[in-house]
Design an enzyme around this catalytic site. Structure first.
Site, PDB file in Angstrom:
ATOM      1  N   GLY A  71      14.297  72.244  25.724  1.00  0.00           N
ATOM      2  CA  GLY A  71      15.826  72.225  25.072  1.00  0.00           C
ATOM      3  C   GLY A  71      15.775  70.898  23.765  1.00  0.00           C
ATOM      4  O   GLY A  71      16.381  70.770  22.700  1.00  0.00           O
ATOM      5  N   THR A  72      14.933  69.559  24.203  1.00  0.00           N
ATOM      6  CA  THR A  72      15.411  68.688  23.301  1.00  0.00           C
ATOM      7  C   THR A  72      15.007  69.316  21.608  1.00  0.00           C
ATOM      8  O   THR A  72      15.720  68.917  20.688  1.00  0.00           O
ATOM      9  CB  THR A  72      14.047  67.614  23.572  1.00  0.00           C
ATOM     10  N   ASN A 151      24.973  67.372  32.299  1.00  0.00           N
ATOM     11  CA  ASN A 151      23.470  67.701  33.010  1.00  0.00           C
ATOM     12  C   ASN A 151      23.755  66.393  34.443  1.00  0.00           C
ATOM     13  O   ASN A 151      22.828  66.113  35.178  1.00  0.00           O
ATOM     14  CB  ASN A 151      22.547  67.129  32.836  1.00  0.00           C
ATOM     15  N   SER A 199      16.849  75.693  27.554  1.00  0.00           N
ATOM     16  CA  SER A 199      15.284  74.994  28.188  1.00  0.00           C
ATOM     17  C   SER A 199      14.715  75.971  29.285  1.00  0.00           C
ATOM     18  O   SER A 199      15.817  76.396  30.117  1.00  0.00           O
ATOM     19  CB  SER A 199      15.100  73.287  28.672  1.00  0.00           C
ATOM     20  N   ALA A 200      13.684  75.801  29.403  1.00  0.00           N
ATOM     21  CA  ALA A 200      13.167  77.170  30.743  1.00  0.00           C
ATOM     22  C   ALA A 200      12.972  76.514  31.673  1.00  0.00           C
ATOM     23  O   ALA A 200      12.779  76.863  33.209  1.00  0.00           O
ATOM     24  CB  ALA A 200      11.205  77.833  30.301  1.00  0.00           C
ATOM     25  N   CYS A 325      17.944  51.496  36.193  1.00  0.00           N
ATOM     26  CA  CYS A 325      16.775  50.731  36.118  1.00  0.00           C
ATOM     27  C   CYS A 325      16.410  51.692  36.195  1.00  0.00           C
ATOM     28  O   CYS A 325      15.075  51.263  36.237  1.00  0.00           O
ATOM     29  CB  CYS A 325      17.660  49.736  37.567  1.00  0.00           C
TER      30      CYS A 325
HETATM   31  N1  PLP Z   1      19.880  68.568  26.932  1.00  0.00           N
HETATM   32  C1  PLP Z   1      20.317  68.374  28.718  1.00  0.00           C
HETATM   33  C2  PLP Z   1      21.600  68.386  28.874  1.00  0.00           C
HETATM   34  C3  PLP Z   1      19.223  68.555  29.252  1.00  0.00           C
HETATM   35  O1  PLP Z   1      19.358  68.279  30.515  1.00  0.00           O
HETATM   36  C4  PLP Z   1      17.926  68.529  29.315  1.00  0.00           C
HETATM   37  C5  PLP Z   1      17.034  67.825  29.875  1.00  0.00           C
HETATM   38  O2  PLP Z   1      17.123  66.567  30.920  1.00  0.00           O
HETATM   39  C6  PLP Z   1      17.495  68.116  27.323  1.00  0.00           C
HETATM   40  C7  PLP Z   1      19.024  68.933  26.947  1.00  0.00           C
HETATM   41  C8  PLP Z   1      15.935  68.192  26.961  1.00  0.00           C
HETATM   42  O3  PLP Z   1      15.406  69.467  27.582  1.00  0.00           O
HETATM   43  P1  PLP Z   1      13.541  68.844  27.797  1.00  0.00           P
HETATM   44  O4  PLP Z   1      13.578  68.715  28.921  1.00  0.00           O
HETATM   45  O5  PLP Z   1      13.620  70.793  27.936  1.00  0.00           O
HETATM   46  O6  PLP Z   1      13.414  68.712  25.765  1.00  0.00           O
END
Ligand code: PLP
Length: 388
Positions: A71-72, A151, A199-200, A325
């Site tokens: 996802g990143t 999230n 993201s998988a 924290c």
């Molecule tokens: N975007 C959202 C909304 C997420 O919750 C996350 C993961 O926590 C990511 C992006 C990042 O995904 P990845 O862990 O596959 O890099």
């Protein structure tokens, strides 16, 4: 001790069915998908099969799916890729203040390079107002990026309405759908998005793999240069086992989605109701109805979320908190602060995210254990003494 995992928004276990289809691609069918002999071509065929499955789940065409490392990378690719490709057109991006760091940090990076970013405010439920999006548009706006669901608090954003606004204005629209794909229906045409991140590991697939949906015709610059993989849009030998795993995970998620939505929403509502009945001075964070079926986020007054987590862990229960924290920073969650929570309530937040393996018994266990933990911590709490 029985462990109860209630942190599925952080990550999910890879399903055994997924692991099973991945295994042959490590050592048996190990060929490079770019090789023309059969070992390579078998791997290539498996990648293309996975691409079809991902495309099918979100109503896209196969060629609009680019596999990434998660996802990143998908968020980075969407935002930077559109920015670099449209430098002549404009220098303004609109996003929200509750995006994941994978979007917000890209925003900061681009700001340092001269871009202007508008971070839209949220209402107390974590909803962005589509009208605010409309008002923020200028003739320099090249991209709007609004996540499908948050999230932390699980609020589902009005992506469809924002998509309509973006389309009317002729501006590219990206949505981070990492928390929704495989969990609730996602259709790229219905949502009117041009780019969408997947993201998988959030949908019972492996970690380190994901995808970016890119609508045909979208101008996008590659971030990785090298070989010709992914139609020259993302160079690098493909992570074949992981991509195959992602394909299987989305296939299974699609088959089970309707049933799981109903089941998880039932468990979620039971947990929310039970917590409200058994613990006083507790508040639900996020939207009461427009929320992910598996998300429960509450703030418990006069206690630190972190202390609750440690006590839950001793009982075998894994959850999460917006009190940061637990990570490297001392700041409470940017999401909860953007919803207008005072820092002490943000510090007292707890997130339970349910998943496939959870049952009614797990919810009952939390309801049995948590009130005692809260009472014990409150008895020791300087926060409560200050209030009295
Ligand atoms: N975007 C959202 C909304 C997420 O919750 C996350 C993961 O926590 C990511 C992006 C990042 O995904 P990845 O862990 O596959 O890099």
């Amino acid at each position: 001790m029985r462990r109860i995992y209630l942190d599925h928004a952080a990550t999910t276990p890879t399903r055994p069915e997924v692991v099973k289809v991945m295994l042959p691609f490590f050592a048996d069918t190990f060929g490079n998908p770019s090789s023309i002999y059969s070992y390579g071509q078998e791997a290539r065929a498996a990648i293309e099969e996975a691409r079809i499955k991902v495309a099918e789940l979100i109503g896209a065409r196969n060629e609009e799916i680019i596999f990434t490392s998660g996802g990143t990378e998908a968020d980075n690719f969407g935002l930077k890729g559109v920015t670099y490709a449209n430098e002549r057109k404009g220098n303004h991006i609109i996003t929200t203040s509750i995006e994941h760091h994978a979007v917000l940090e890209v925003g900061k990076f681009l700001e340092r390079r001269g871009l202007r970013i508008t971070y839209l405010p949220m209402d107390k439920y974590g909803l962005v107002d589509p009208d605010d999006v409309r008002k923020a548009i200028t003739d320099k706006t090249i991209l709007i990026s609004v996540m499908h669901a948050n999230n932390e608090v699980g609020t589902i954003e009005p992506v469809e309405e924002i998509g309509e606004i973006a389309k009317e204005a002729g501006i590219y629209f990206h949505s981070d759908a990492v928390q929704t794909v495989g969990h609730i229906p996602v259709n790229v045409d219905k949502l009117k998005v041009d780019l969408l991140s997947i993201s998988a590991h959030k949908l019972y697939g492996p970690k380190g793999v994901g995808a970016l949906y890119v609508r045909k015709g979208t101008k996008l610059v590659s971030l990785m240069h090298g070989g010709e993989q992914e139609k020259r849009r993302r160079a690098g030998t493909e992570n074949v086992p992981a991509i195959v795993g992602l394909g299987k995970a989305v296939e299974l998620a699609g088959q089970e989605m309707d049933r799981e939505i109903e089941r998880l929403a039932g468990l979620r509502d039971k947990l929310i109701k039970g917590l409200g009945e058994k613990i006083d001075h507790i508040h639900l964070n996020g939207h009461p109805t427009r929320r992910l079926p598996n998300n429960v986020n509450v703030s418990v007054d006069f206690v630190e979320g972190e202390s609750i987590l440690l006590n839950l862990d001793l009982e075998g229960i894994c959850a999460s908190t917006g009190s940061a924290c637990s990570s490297a920073s001392l700041e409470p969650s940017h999401v909860l602060l953007a919803l207008g929570l005072p820092p002490e309530q943000a510090h007292g937040s707890l997130r339970f995210t349910l998943g496939r393996e959870n049952s009614e018994a797990d919810v009952e266990c939390v309801l049995e254990v948590l009130p005692g933990i809260v009472a014990k911590l409150r008895a020791m709490s300087p926060l409560l003494r200050t209030q009295k």
